[in-house]
Design an enzyme around this catalytic site. Sequence first.
Site, PDB file in Angstrom:
ATOM      1  CB  CYS A   1     -24.083   5.081 -63.232  1.00  0.00           C
ATOM      2  SG  CYS A   1     -25.456   5.787 -64.146  1.00  0.00           S
TER       3      CYS A   1
ATOM      4  CB  SER B   1     -39.366   1.653 -64.661  1.00  0.00           C
ATOM      5  OG  SER B   1     -38.542   0.532 -64.428  1.00  0.00           O
ATOM      6  CB  ALA B   2     -41.766  -2.730 -61.880  1.00  0.00           C
TER       7      ALA B   2
END
Length: 396
Positions: free
Chosen positions: A332, A206-207
């Site tokens: 979260c 994932s970037a």
Amino acid sequence: MSVTSVYLDHNATTPLHPEVKTLMKEVMDEYGNPSSMHQYGRQARQLIEEARSQVAALINATPDEIVFMGSGSEANNTVLSMLTCPLRGCSTPVLGKPRLLTSVIEHPCILETAKCIAGQSADVEYVRVDSRGLIDMDDFRKKLTRDTLLVSIMMANNEIGSVQDIQTIAEMTKKQGTIFHTDAVQAVGKIPVDVTTLPVDFLSMSAHKIYGPKGVGALYIRKGAPFCPLIHGGHQEQGRRAGTENTLGIVGMGKAAEMRLREMDDEAVRLRDLKKYLMSALTSAIEDIHFISDPGRDIPGTLSLSFPGIEGEAILLYLDLEGIMVSTGSACASGSLDPSYVILSTGQSLECAHGSIRISMGRTTSKEEIDYTVGAFARTVERLRKMTTYTRGVRS
Ligand SMILES: *Cc1c(COP(=O)(O)O)cnc(C)c1O
């Protein structure tokens, strides 16, 4: 130095690397559709192919083994959903009768997909982890059978930072003739990953966890591995992921990957030192801290810890008032006060899971920030323990 904000939540997301930002600004007006044959299309195509080479280089893959996707979650969903491929009437039924083996500490995008697949009459089994959050190899050996069609084990855990012995796990899996996938979102760009020596069939990235933009990820698909797309449609990404490419995001991911390759080795050394420093400073400032991370078998910048007697959420909120941003366990996403399932599965008490905090440092985290953070932790923990009439080892 006056500290106004300290970002210690890099495992949740990272800011753009300055070079990523510069490049993305430059290419912002490249609006051509990469599938178009004209000049604008070809320009966009060229940008995407350069990014593909940069991402491939980070894990030593070949560019055509990299497929860009909308997120790390999508990459993970794509792999697991292949198990239902025949049920979806796909023309390439790749995996036969679905049986998945994964672990109890995977990211929710694996666990929830597994649950969904299990509902469609696939068998799903979960491997246990030990007190350090490492795969219980005896349990793994027992649950990896000839009927297992896909094994999906994460390389590094987002919450406690434990790094699995993926080499051994992947080798055992391949020996059994089973397809192997690893969610490497928290590992790639932090520790070396080389797919020429690591026998994985699929690997997710994932970037935005490596100083790239949000909403773009990539799936490594080993040449020759069976594959069925999740998103059907046009021929983008060689038919492996339909949908007009997110050129800007992909360019950002490529640059982020290039910068990781340049920076990660030195940064890993610096972050490990900083973590040691943080641990010893916290230990001298505060009584009765429980460290959940296992130095040596974890990602460089992640520290998971708990303070018996107080809730992680309370610590988080008080620290936020002082400008310090950390996170608690797995709560979260849901905003719930459920204890962390990751920490519970390492055999910790409910109290420990409730009191857990994750500190995740990054490329700009400084010693000054850590000093300020330790002071704030000490004040916060003292205040909260007074409120709960905490006495060491006892909670009243
Ligand atoms: C963040 C994360 C994901 C999800 O990636 P997105 O791009 O945010 O969808 C998956 N796995 C792990 C371990 C992660 O930390």
